[in-house]
Write a protein that holds these residues in place. Structure first.
Motif, PDB file in Angstrom:
ATOM      1  N   PHE A   1       0.831  -1.205   0.000  1.00 43.51           N
ATOM      2  CA  PHE A   1       0.000   0.000   0.000  1.00 43.51           C
ATOM      3  C   PHE A   1       0.864   1.252   0.000  1.00 43.51           C
ATOM      4  N   TYR A   2       0.402   2.232  -0.771  1.00 46.29           N
ATOM      5  CA  TYR A   2       1.072   3.537  -0.788  1.00 46.29           C
ATOM      6  C   TYR A   2       0.095   4.586  -0.263  1.00 46.29           C
ATOM      7  N   ARG A   3       0.486   5.263   0.818  1.00 52.47           N
ATOM      8  CA  ARG A   3      -0.357   6.282   1.439  1.00 52.47           C
ATOM      9  C   ARG A   3      -0.104   7.650   0.796  1.00 52.47           C
TER      10      ARG A   3
ATOM     11  N   GLY B   1       3.545  -2.924  -9.233  1.00 53.31           N
ATOM     12  CA  GLY B   1       4.592  -2.071  -9.783  1.00 53.31           C
ATOM     13  C   GLY B   1       4.368  -0.597  -9.535  1.00 53.31           C
ATOM     14  N   GLY B   2       3.804  -0.246  -8.379  1.00 51.06           N
ATOM     15  CA  GLY B   2       3.593   1.155  -8.047  1.00 51.06           C
ATOM     16  C   GLY B   2       4.730   1.709  -7.212  1.00 51.06           C
ATOM     17  N   LEU B   3       4.392   2.548  -6.246  1.00 51.42           N
ATOM     18  CA  LEU B   3       5.375   3.169  -5.369  1.00 51.42           C
ATOM     19  C   LEU B   3       5.573   2.364  -4.093  1.00 51.42           C
TER      20      LEU B   3
ATOM     21  N   GLY C   1       3.501   6.913 -14.328  1.00 49.31           N
ATOM     22  CA  GLY C   1       4.913   6.599 -14.432  1.00 49.31           C
ATOM     23  C   GLY C   1       5.631   6.507 -13.103  1.00 49.31           C
ATOM     24  N   ALA C   2       4.960   6.854 -12.009  1.00 47.86           N
ATOM     25  CA  ALA C   2       5.618   6.835 -10.706  1.00 47.86           C
ATOM     26  C   ALA C   2       5.930   5.414 -10.267  1.00 47.86           C
ATOM     27  N   GLY C   3       6.948   5.284  -9.420  1.00 46.56           N
ATOM     28  CA  GLY C   3       7.308   3.975  -8.883  1.00 46.56           C
ATOM     29  C   GLY C   3       7.858   3.056  -9.954  1.00 46.56           C
ATOM     30  N   GLY C   4       7.311   1.855 -10.000  1.00 46.41           N
ATOM     31  CA  GLY C   4       7.764   0.872 -10.979  1.00 46.41           C
ATOM     32  C   GLY C   4       7.073   0.966 -12.304  1.00 46.41           C
TER      33      GLY C   4
END
Length: 560
Positions: free
Chosen positions: A298-300, A369-371, A383-386
């Motif tokens: 999870f990304y807060r 594949g997120g942050l 495009g952020a993170g992965g």
């Protein structure tokens, strides 16, 4: 050229799978290879079509299974209204009009002595068999024998789920036997699989496909309580037991022309912010247990959720329930908000969408594949993170360890179960941690150390050892749930099979209807096939579900 084609097929898969619960059969008709006659069909394109449909089926069953078991968010206060005849339309059509036809065509083409399509036929049967097992697990009685003979049976009747289960397992075994024969021939000739073949899962590694086939049969055995078969496969020691053999689909990070990103990433990392909600139950459980996987999952976007200690007065604009009193049946459960910025939704919450797109918690670096969450509390962006280069888990080695723990618990071997829980957690956390490197902005300073991970696993095992039998099952199931995040099809099966965990957050509605013991038939099939009538409700239990019936208050499973 080979890698380019794999990229193109991955794009088609990713672009077709943004949602798992509201599918339409029209999506299945684009570039349908089944409209070709056998002599016109490209066998490698047919195989890629089977793989495409198999991966989309995994998304469907993972998503719906996870939503019902609180691993993902379920957004309806009434189970009957939340699961409709359209829920499995796509999976039904992909399996019968897509995979089944493609595999039969491949078999027909393989009759040509000038061709050797054993790899396509073998892997195709394994994937088709697994998809049919899923359909029986979720629906129950479905067509099989007549479905293989559309000339004589254009409107096939359903047959009992137990016989279809056996037939589906036979398909997997036939596929395995075909691949074994091919592998033996290739070994003798020191040859390789035809380089024109495009395998989107195991890169033409037959040994990994054989492990996957055996593991699918393990899944069928643990589901039906056939521990004799399950233990026999374990004894043969040729199944997915190492992370390097995990059955999963890998997404890319391309945004345009075409988009091949993980579908959850594509939905959450947008110019307008996140569009999905995360499960409050899961985030709360992981937060309370200090699970080292939480910042990967999870990304807060915000450090404060209205109603929490940081903002006890709430905020009616961004989180209306923060101004409301919890319903009486939520006593003892979290309601509406969590501490530490975790911002999701409760099970069954069907409120409208407030302006919280840049506030709610979104999918993280695993599996989509997120942050990675470094507590910077920034807004998401494309495009952020992965960049979306995540995976769709289908069967992971960590899942298999939990199956073995279940088998040990059923057999009364609590010590053995503890060992397998430890092994499953070790593999799961290690795999999840590798995803941190996908996020180039992650400096690693907030990632859990080996000591933290080791202490977490030791604490879980110690709690398990100290608990009574009900407590052991609850600890097992809760950790199994966390491990299944992103690939939760089997959570629905386990929940109906064993009834744990009993600690799940209830539906927001005090009377949401009985917990669904099976899904409706696909509405597309009901419209087209006069020999199949829609179920009157979702109380019909599949053949292996021999537990007491469900009820809104009590019944089985206990957490409704």
């Amino acid at each position: 050229m080979k890698n380019t084609f794999k990229f193109i097929m991955a794009v088609v898969i990713a672009g077709s799978s943004l949602f798992y619960s509201c599918e339409t059969t029209e999506l299945e008709l684009v570039n349908d290879p089944n409209n070709l006659t056998p002599d016109q069909a490209d066998p490698n394109f047919l195989l890629n079509s089977v793989q495409l449909n198999y991966q989309l089926n995994a998304q469907t069953f993972n998503g719906n299974g996870g939503a019902l078991t609180r691993i993902q968010y379920f957004g309806n206060r009434n189970y009957f209204a939340g699961l409709t005849g359209g829920t499995l339309n796509g999976a039904w059509t992909r399996t019968y009009a897509g995979m089944l036809v493609d595999v039969r065509t491949l078999e027909d083409l393989n009759a040509d002595p000038s061709l050797d399509l054993r790899f396509q036929v073998g892997t195709g049967k394994i994937m088709l068999g697994h998809s049919l097992l899923w359909l029986v697990d979720f629906i129950g009685d479905i067509p099989f024998d007549e479905a293989f003979n559309p000339t004589d049976f254009p409107s096939p009747n359903v047959q009992d789920g137990a016989s279809v289960y056996e037939a589906a397992k036979n398909l997997v075994s036939e596929g395995s036997a075909t691949l074994t024969a091919l592998n033996n021939d290739l070994t003798e000739s020191e040859g390789d699989v035809n380089t024109a073949v495009e395998d989107l899962f195991y890169d033409e590694d037959i040994s990994k496909w054989l492990k996957a086939a055996n593991t699918i049969l393990m899944k069928a055995a643990i589901t039906t309580g056939d521990l004799t078969t399950f233990n026999a496969i374990v004894a043969d020691d040729n199944f997915i037991s190492s992370t390097e053999d995990d059955l999963e689909f890998k997404f890319g990070s391309n945004l345009l022309n075409p988009d091949n990103r993980h579908p959850d990433y594509a939905n959450d990392y947008t110019p307008s912010g996140g569009n999905l909600y995360r499960s409050n139950w899961l985030m709360n459980y992981m937060s309370e247990t200090n699970d080292p996987r939480i910042r990967y999952y999870f990304y807060r976007q915000s450090d404060c959720t209205p109603g929490a200690g940081c903002l006890p007065e709430g905020n009616g604009e961004t989180l209306s329930c923060s101004l409301e009193t919890p319903p009486p049946h939520y006593a003892g459960f979290t309601y509406c908000f969590l501490e530490n910025g975790y911002w999701g939704r409760d099970h069954g919450d069907d409120d409208g969408t407030p302006p919280d797109n840049f506030l709610r918690t979104v999918t993280g670096v695993y599996p989509s594949g997120g942050l990675y969450d470094q507590a910077e509390f920034g807004s998401v962006s494309q495009g952020a993170g992965g960049g979306g280069a995540g995976i769709e888990p289908i069967i992971l080695a960590s899942y298999v360890d939990f199956w073995r723990a279940e088998a040990a618990l059923v057999a009364g071997d609590a010590d053995g179960a503890a060992d397998f829980i430890e092994a499953g957690l070790t593999k799961s956390i290690a795999k999840v941690q590798t995803f941190g490197a996908l996020d180039a902005t992650n400096d690693g300073s907030t990632e859990p150390s080996d000591v933290v991970v080791g202490n977490f696993i030791s604490d879980i095992v110690a709690d398990f050892d100290a608990a009574d039998m009900t407590g052991k099952w609850n600890i097992y199931a809760q950790q199994y749930w966390v491990t299944l995040y992103g690939g939760a099809a089997e959570s629905y099966n386990f929940y109906r099979r064993q009834g744990f965990p009993t600690t799940l957050q209830p539906n927001l509605e005090a009377d949401p209807g009985n917990f669904p013991r099976s899904f409706p038939y696909a509405s597309s099939e009901i419209v087209a096939n006069p020999n199949i009538n829609q179920k009157p409700d979702q109380n019909i239990q599949v053949f292996w579900d021999t537990n007491p019936p469900s009820s809104p208050n009590g019944g089985f499973p206990a957490s409704n």
